[in-house]
Scaffold this motif. Structure first.
Motif, PDB file in Angstrom:
ATOM      1  N   SER A  50      -8.040  -1.088   4.358  1.00 42.72           N
ATOM      2  CA  SER A  50      -7.182  -0.698   5.225  1.00 42.72           C
ATOM      3  C   SER A  50      -6.697  -1.809   6.038  1.00 42.72           C
ATOM      4  CB  SER A  50      -7.662   0.575   6.043  1.00 42.72           C
ATOM      5  OG  SER A  50      -7.931   1.613   5.345  1.00 42.72           O
ATOM      6  N   ASN A 182      -4.667   8.693   1.550  1.00 45.76           N
ATOM      7  CA  ASN A 182      -4.079   7.388   2.091  1.00 45.76           C
ATOM      8  C   ASN A 182      -3.008   7.890   3.036  1.00 45.76           C
ATOM      9  OD1 ASN A 182      -6.052   6.044   0.469  1.00 45.76           O
ATOM     10  ND2 ASN A 182      -4.445   6.120  -1.463  1.00 45.76           N
ATOM     11  N   ALA A 184       0.337   5.779   4.442  1.00 46.24           N
ATOM     12  CA  ALA A 184       1.094   4.688   4.839  1.00 46.24           C
ATOM     13  C   ALA A 184       2.435   4.717   5.499  1.00 46.24           C
ATOM     14  CB  ALA A 184       1.521   4.069   3.462  1.00 46.24           C
ATOM     15  N   ASP A 219      -1.526   0.896   6.559  1.00 45.29           N
ATOM     16  CA  ASP A 219      -1.853   1.343   5.064  1.00 45.29           C
ATOM     17  C   ASP A 219      -3.229   1.659   5.400  1.00 45.29           C
ATOM     18  OD1 ASP A 219      -2.519   1.691   2.582  1.00 45.29           O
ATOM     19  OD2 ASP A 219      -2.105  -0.536   1.895  1.00 45.29           O
TER      20      ASP A 219
END
Length: 225
Positions: A50, A182, A184, A219
């Motif tokens: 990350s 995840n 982003a 991210d």
């Protein structure tokens, strides 16, 4: 003389805007909100994969500088395959400037790193960490041109810099697959909202040309505990 200088600088800024790199729209920063309640399974943020990318500019989008920041800890909560809450901590002492972004022969990227770390900007000795805590996650109706590719959610959260907390909202791409999650996103903030005011005074033309905008790209990758 000062009036002429300001007018001249305004003209230069317009010229730079016509040939500089286009920045995304700045998101509004509002008052701190209540943090979203943790619901469902907890996913630990993978600090090795990350990261936070940043980009800054001179006015008109000229002379962009960019680099990275490390995420030191964090977690996401997922319920029924939906992100419900989350938070992560950023190590401000880890701020890096990509050498490729400093092309002028008379400038060094290491000097810029040192400047960003001192009292003019992030004052990392006094404020070694920053953090982000999600306050709301909603389905994204439509993604604007500035949104990260594949954006499917609208995320709001409290961003704390220099000990000051402001709430920001931005489009994000959230993926929950099996035991991984995840997040982003890419958005632009006005650093002056957090009290980072170096370069915001029109009294010094050299400083005045520094944009107040900082583009942030996150991210965050996490796995179920």
């Amino acid at each position: 003389m000062k009036k002429i200088s300001v007018i001249a600088l305004a003209g230069i800024s317009l010229l730079l805007a016509s040939c500089g790199e286009k920045k995304s729209e700045t998101v509004a920063a509002g008052q701190e909100q209540s943090v979203a309640e943790k619901q469902g399974a907890v996913f630990a943020v993978d600090t090795a994969t990350s990261k936070v990318n940043w980009k800054a500019f001179h006015k008109g989008g000229m002379a962009p500088r960019w680099g990275t920041l490390a995420i030191t800890s964090g977690e996401l909560s997922v319920d029924n395959s939906q992100l419900t809450s989350g938070e992560f901590v950023i190590d401000m002492k880890s701020i890096k400037v990509d050498p490729a972004s400093v092309t002028e022969k008379d400038k060094k990227y290491t000097d810029l790193e040192g400047h960003l770390k001192n009292e003019d900007f992030f004052n990392v000795e006094k404020f070694p960490t920053a953090d982000f805590k999600i306050t709301k996650v909603e389905d994204l109706a439509s993604a604007g041109a500035d949104a990260v590719a594949g954006a499917n959610k609208t995320v709001s959260g409290n961003l704390t810099l220099l000990g000051k907390t402001m709430n920001v909202t931005f489009p994000a791409k959230v993926d929950v697959v099996d035991k991984s999650a995840n997040v982003a996103a890419k958005f632009t903030v006005n650093r002056a909202d957090w009290g980072i005011k170096f370069g915001t005074s029109e009294a010094d033309p050299a400083e005045w040309m520094i944009s107040k905008d900082i583009e942030i790209a996150i991210d965050v990758k996490a796995a179920q505990k």
